[in-house]
Scaffold this motif. Structure first.
Motif, PDB file in Angstrom:
ATOM      1  N   PHE A  54       0.799  -1.490  -0.573  1.00 29.34           N
ATOM      2  CA  PHE A  54      -0.344   0.047  -0.167  1.00 29.34           C
ATOM      3  C   PHE A  54       1.191   1.239   0.076  1.00 29.34           C
ATOM      4  O   PHE A  54       0.147   2.286  -1.027  1.00 29.34           O
ATOM      5  CB  PHE A  54      -0.660   0.328   1.203  1.00 29.34           C
ATOM      6  N   PHE A  55       2.028   1.093   0.730  1.00 35.19           N
ATOM      7  CA  PHE A  55       2.743   2.522   0.247  1.00 35.19           C
ATOM      8  C   PHE A  55       3.554   2.895  -1.188  1.00 35.19           C
ATOM      9  O   PHE A  55       3.035   3.632  -0.307  1.00 35.19           O
ATOM     10  CB  PHE A  55       3.980   1.777   1.578  1.00 35.19           C
ATOM     11  N   PHE A  56       3.709   1.364  -1.513  1.00 36.59           N
ATOM     12  CA  PHE A  56       3.773   1.570  -3.171  1.00 36.59           C
ATOM     13  C   PHE A  56       2.595   2.499  -3.347  1.00 36.59           C
ATOM     14  O   PHE A  56       3.380   3.598  -4.805  1.00 36.59           O
ATOM     15  CB  PHE A  56       4.795   0.697  -3.188  1.00 36.59           C
ATOM     16  N   PHE A  57       1.752   1.671  -3.252  1.00 36.17           N
ATOM     17  CA  PHE A  57       1.140   2.867  -4.460  1.00 36.17           C
ATOM     18  C   PHE A  57       0.869   4.546  -3.677  1.00 36.17           C
ATOM     19  O   PHE A  57       0.843   4.388  -4.261  1.00 36.17           O
ATOM     20  CB  PHE A  57      -0.388   1.655  -4.006  1.00 36.17           C
ATOM     21  N   ILE A  58       1.181   4.401  -2.510  1.00 37.88           N
ATOM     22  CA  ILE A  58       1.108   5.804  -2.788  1.00 37.88           C
ATOM     23  C   ILE A  58       2.104   6.777  -2.967  1.00 37.88           C
ATOM     24  O   ILE A  58       2.124   7.978  -3.249  1.00 37.88           O
ATOM     25  CB  ILE A  58       0.679   6.300  -1.309  1.00 37.88           C
ATOM     26  N   ILE A  59       2.986   5.380  -2.647  1.00 37.81           N
ATOM     27  CA  ILE A  59       4.808   6.082  -3.662  1.00 37.81           C
ATOM     28  C   ILE A  59       3.802   7.266  -5.199  1.00 37.81           C
ATOM     29  O   ILE A  59       4.243   7.937  -5.765  1.00 37.81           O
ATOM     30  CB  ILE A  59       5.379   5.792  -3.234  1.00 37.81           C
ATOM     31  N   TYR A  60       3.266   5.374  -5.716  1.00 39.64           N
ATOM     32  CA  TYR A  60       3.297   5.857  -7.319  1.00 39.64           C
ATOM     33  C   TYR A  60       1.760   7.261  -7.357  1.00 39.64           C
ATOM     34  O   TYR A  60       2.431   7.615  -8.742  1.00 39.64           O
ATOM     35  CB  TYR A  60       3.433   4.817  -8.000  1.00 39.64           C
ATOM     36  N   LEU A  61       1.502   6.887  -6.601  1.00 41.59           N
ATOM     37  CA  LEU A  61       0.206   7.632  -7.355  1.00 41.59           C
ATOM     38  C   LEU A  61       0.618   8.693  -6.777  1.00 41.59           C
ATOM     39  O   LEU A  61       0.345   9.823  -7.691  1.00 41.59           O
ATOM     40  CB  LEU A  61      -0.729   7.355  -6.481  1.00 41.59           C
TER      41      LEU A  61
END
Length: 143
Positions: A54-61
């Motif tokens: 989820f942290f990676f998703f937030i970074i990419y977003l």
């Protein structure tokens, strides 16, 4: 019409791991390091990887919203590599290998070696992600 972004797979995978973490409540993850034998409840690892994905998703977003263009090849290697290696770490090995009534350290040696390689390549994929971010920042500063 919204373009499909591959980093949305991180959101899907994190929700799936969260669900699996609640369903599998009493399985353990055994790690043998030298003469020490660590036993961790497997749903704690599921929750840890849920937060990480989820942290990676937030970074990419966030990077997408500030219009920082990452290299597509490194992005795909990071996303698909991370997801495949996560599956490699949590694959249900008891389906492949017969387990005895008494678990011996030698019985899970091949599983531990395979999981160690998956964790090593998982960490390499994260280094590629950091390199990708720095390359994108440098390219944006030059323009």
């Amino acid at each position: 019409m919204m373009k499909k972004k591959p980093y949305f797979l991180f959101l899907f995978a994190s929700l799936l791991l969260l669900l699996i973490g609640f369903v599998k409540s009493e399985e353990t993850f055994d790690i043998n390091v030298h003469d020490t034998y660590f036993i961790i409840l497997q749903n704690h690892l599921y929750w840890l990887f849920t937060l990480l994905l989820f942290f990676f998703f937030i970074i990419y977003l966030t990077l997408d919203k500030i219009r920082l263009h990452l290299l597509k090849m490194l992005t795909k290697i990071h996303i698909y590599g991370t997801l495949l290696l996560t599956v490699g770490i949590f694959f249900p090995y008891d389906l492949l290998f017969t387990s005895s009534n008494f678990l011996l350290v030698d019985d899970s040696q091949s599983t531990n070696v395979y999981r160690s390689f998956c964790v090593l390549f998982f960490l390499i994929a994260q280094v590629l992600f950091i390199i990708n971010i720095f390359v994108a920042i440098i390219k944006k500063l030059r323009n």
